[in-house]
Design a protein around this motif. Structure first.
Motif, short mmCIF file in Angstrom:
data_model
loop_
_atom_site.label_atom_id
_atom_site.label_comp_id
_atom_site.label_asym_id
_atom_site.label_seq_id
_atom_site.Cartn_x
_atom_site.Cartn_y
_atom_site.Cartn_z
N GLU B 353 0.86 -1.19 0.00
CA GLU B 353 0.00 0.00 0.00
C GLU B 353 0.90 1.24 0.00
N ARG B 354 0.88 2.00 -1.07
CA ARG B 354 1.68 3.23 -1.12
C ARG B 354 1.10 4.23 -0.13
N ILE B 355 1.91 5.22 0.26
CA ILE B 355 1.45 6.14 1.30
C ILE B 355 0.25 6.96 0.81
N GLY B 356 0.18 7.24 -0.49
CA GLY B 356 -0.98 7.96 -1.04
C GLY B 356 -2.26 7.14 -0.92
N GLU B 357 -2.15 5.85 -1.17
CA GLU B 357 -3.31 4.96 -1.03
C GLU B 357 -3.71 4.84 0.45
N PHE B 358 -2.69 4.81 1.30
CA PHE B 358 -2.94 4.74 2.75
C PHE B 358 -3.73 5.98 3.19
N ILE B 359 -3.32 7.17 2.68
CA ILE B 359 -4.01 8.40 3.04
C ILE B 359 -5.45 8.37 2.54
N GLN B 360 -5.64 7.84 1.34
CA GLN B 360 -7.00 7.73 0.82
C GLN B 360 -7.86 6.83 1.71
N ARG B 361 -7.23 5.77 2.21
CA ARG B 361 -8.00 4.80 3.01
C ARG B 361 -8.37 5.37 4.38
N VAL B 362 -7.39 6.04 5.03
CA VAL B 362 -7.67 6.51 6.39
C VAL B 362 -8.29 7.92 6.40
N GLY B 363 -8.16 8.63 5.28
CA GLY B 363 -8.68 10.00 5.20
C GLY B 363 -7.58 11.01 5.51
N MET B 364 -7.53 12.07 4.69
CA MET B 364 -6.48 13.08 4.87
C MET B 364 -6.57 13.74 6.25
N GLY B 365 -7.80 13.99 6.72
CA GLY B 365 -7.97 14.63 8.03
C GLY B 365 -7.33 13.81 9.13
N ASN B 366 -7.59 12.51 9.12
CA ASN B 366 -7.01 11.62 10.14
C ASN B 366 -5.50 11.54 10.01
N PHE B 367 -5.03 11.52 8.75
CA PHE B 367 -3.59 11.43 8.50
C PHE B 367 -2.89 12.68 9.05
N LEU B 368 -3.46 13.85 8.76
CA LEU B 368 -2.84 15.10 9.22
C LEU B 368 -2.79 15.13 10.75
N GLU B 369 -3.87 14.72 11.37
CA GLU B 369 -3.93 14.72 12.83
C GLU B 369 -2.86 13.79 13.40
N ALA B 370 -2.71 12.62 12.77
CA ALA B 370 -1.76 11.63 13.29
C ALA B 370 -0.31 12.07 13.13
N VAL B 371 -0.02 12.84 12.07
CA VAL B 371 1.38 13.26 11.88
C VAL B 371 1.64 14.63 12.48
N GLY B 372 0.60 15.22 13.08
CA GLY B 372 0.79 16.47 13.82
C GLY B 372 0.76 17.73 12.98
N LEU B 373 -0.04 17.72 11.89
CA LEU B 373 -0.19 18.92 11.06
C LEU B 373 -1.62 19.43 11.14
N GLU B 374 -1.76 20.76 11.15
CA GLU B 374 -3.09 21.38 11.12
C GLU B 374 -3.54 21.50 9.67
N PRO B 375 -4.82 21.25 9.38
CA PRO B 375 -5.32 21.50 8.02
C PRO B 375 -5.20 22.99 7.69
#
Lengths: 82, 399
Positions: B353-375
């Protein structure tokens, strides 16, 4: 609690891979997760797992293989090379 | 080495016709002295005739200590074509920007003539020097000679692939940061990740010096670092007028084609609303003597693009709209962000699973929160078109 010595961790990883040969393919992250589960989060961290894998690979006890993704296996002669 | 058997290749011969260089001509040239190249001609002709491939790839081959850089390849017709029963590919880490001395190229070719088919790709789509076709027992001698000459193997499999970049400040006036220096730094910083595959799947980093993105990082890299600026486009107005005087239709060729609709030309002056500029480079590319990127330069960090292999193609999404890329690189906050993303992806990502596909699966909002970035608004291509970011203050209580 003190960290597990790298050689002890490497030995445990090697055993995991060897005991499941032919049944399970291990990615580096799978080995890391299994090691943390086995020894506890405070005793094993990501860097220690990396060092243990490096030790095993540099000594030729494990090799990287590619079958649609990269895995760690005990060296063996593959069928395709025959 | 003498080649004793010649294959009839009527189908391949068709591909030598015409004005363009032909790979068949190159393989035939190598086949005069190299038995591997000769058998490759025979196998390829049979594949064309049968409309069927005869290769198996992957497996166990590599050099001691490394998990990348060698792609195992075997033919299923090894009895008929024994010289290519093994035909492994080697990826050699290219210098930043693909700069070589002629002596370095001769060294590489001499190594490959002595130990392989003599056939190369300069360069593969990942950017590496690609050596096509050798046997397992030749891998270590080749690796030894390469390292003695100052080269190293590149990435393959589920690791950091060989980082690549445009020629940047070495040959381009638009470079907003030193792509070659950063690529060299990244290659050294992530040596462990490059040679010891530990990810769910491949991880490509590509560095472009400006939004022209000559290495197409926005379409091909899991992490794209693309040069940009955050102040105003530099304008030399007399030169703009000179373009108009010499026949450039500024309204038709530039103003009307601006995606941000931020340009206005009254026949004398060019006005730019920099706050609406999309940094597409069109106006700068069209009038390179008159316009230039701003002076406050850095890069935008994007994540998630890939070519269609397991799933469909993806383009990158903006993660960090602007970051200064300056030496000393080790002080950049970029590395913490990259490591956070890798940790999350390794922990939660599925195999292949490429990281782009991973982001699609978990959702960009969740991804940003998990890596510590604000939208941020810069992450959104068009208002109200990104369903993955929700601003909680707009929700009524109880909704």
């Amino acid at each position: 609690m003190a960290q597990v010595p790298v050689m002890e961790l490497a030995e445990a990883m090697y055993k995991m891979v060897k005991d499941t040969m032919g049944m399970k393919k291990w990615k580096a992250t799978d080995l890391q997760k299994a090691s943390i589960e086995m020894f506890g989060e405070g005793n094993v961290d990501k860097q220690l797992c990396k060092d243990a894998i490096k030790e095993l690979v540099n000594n030729g006890r494990l090799v990287y293989t590619y079958f649609g993704g990269s895995f760690l296996e005990v060296p063996h002669k593959e069928g395709a090379a025959n | 080495m003498a080649v004793d058997k010649k294959y009839a290749t009527p189908l391949l011969d068709e591909l030598e016709k015409g004005e363009w260089p032909s790979f068949v001509k190159e393989i035939k040239s190598s086949a005069e002295t190299n038995p591997m190249a000769n058998d490759l001609l025979g196998l390829l002709e049979q594949s064309y005739d049968e409309k069927k491939g005869h290769w198996k790839h992957g497996g166990i081959v590599g050099v001691m200590g490394y998990g990348g850089g060698v792609i195992g390849r075997y033919t299923d017709l090894s009895e008929k074509f024994p010289n290519i029963s093994h035909f492994h590919t080697m990826r050699v880490n290219q210098p930043s920007g693909w700069f070589y001395t002629s002596e370095a190229l001769r060294t590489l070719c001499d190594i490959w003539d002595a130990h392989g088919s003599g056939l190369t790709n300069m360069h593969g789509s990942t950017g590496d020097i690609v050596f096509l076709g050798t046997r397992t027992e030749e891998l270590e001698p080749i690796f030894k000679k390469l390292t003695d000459a100052g080269f190293d193997l590149g990435g393959s499999g589920s690791d950091v692939r060989t980082p690549s970049c445009c020629c940047g400040k070495a040959r381009c006036e638009w470079a907003c940061y030193d792509t070659m220096a950063l690529t060299h730094y990244i290659t050294n910083k992530f040596q462990d990740e490059l040679h010891r595959p530990a990810f769910p799947y491949k991880m490509k980093l590509k560095m472009s010096g400006c939004p022209n993105d000559c290495v197409a990082s926005v379409a091909r890299a899991d992490i794209s670092i693309i040069g940009t600026w955050r102040d105003e486009i530099q304008v030399d107005m007399p030169k703009v007028r000179e373009y108009a005087k010499n026949g450039t239709d500024i309204v038709k060729e530039i103003v009307m084609m601006c995606p941000g609709k931020c340009l206005d030309w009254d026949g004398t002056d060019l006005k730019i609303d920099n706050s609406s500029c999309r940094h597409c480079m069109h106006c700068i590319n069209t009038m390179p003597k008159a316009l230039a990127p701003g002076k406050d330069k850095g890069a935008v960090i994007l994540v998630g693009s890939k070519a269609p292999i397991v799933e469909g193609a993806l383009l990158s999404s903006v993660l960090v709209p602007f970051i200064k890329i300056e030496e000393p690189f080790e002080e950049s906050e970029l590395w913490e962000l990259i490591e956070n993303m890798w940790d999350l992806w390794c922990e939660e990502g599925k195999n292949r699973e490429r990281i782009g596909e991973f982001i699609q699966r978990v959702g960009m909002g969740n991804f940003l929160e998990a890596v510590g970035l604000e939208p941020q608004p810069d992450m959104v291509a068009h208002p109200r078109e990104n369903p993955y970011i929700f601003y909680e203050e707009y929700f009524e209580e109880g909704e």
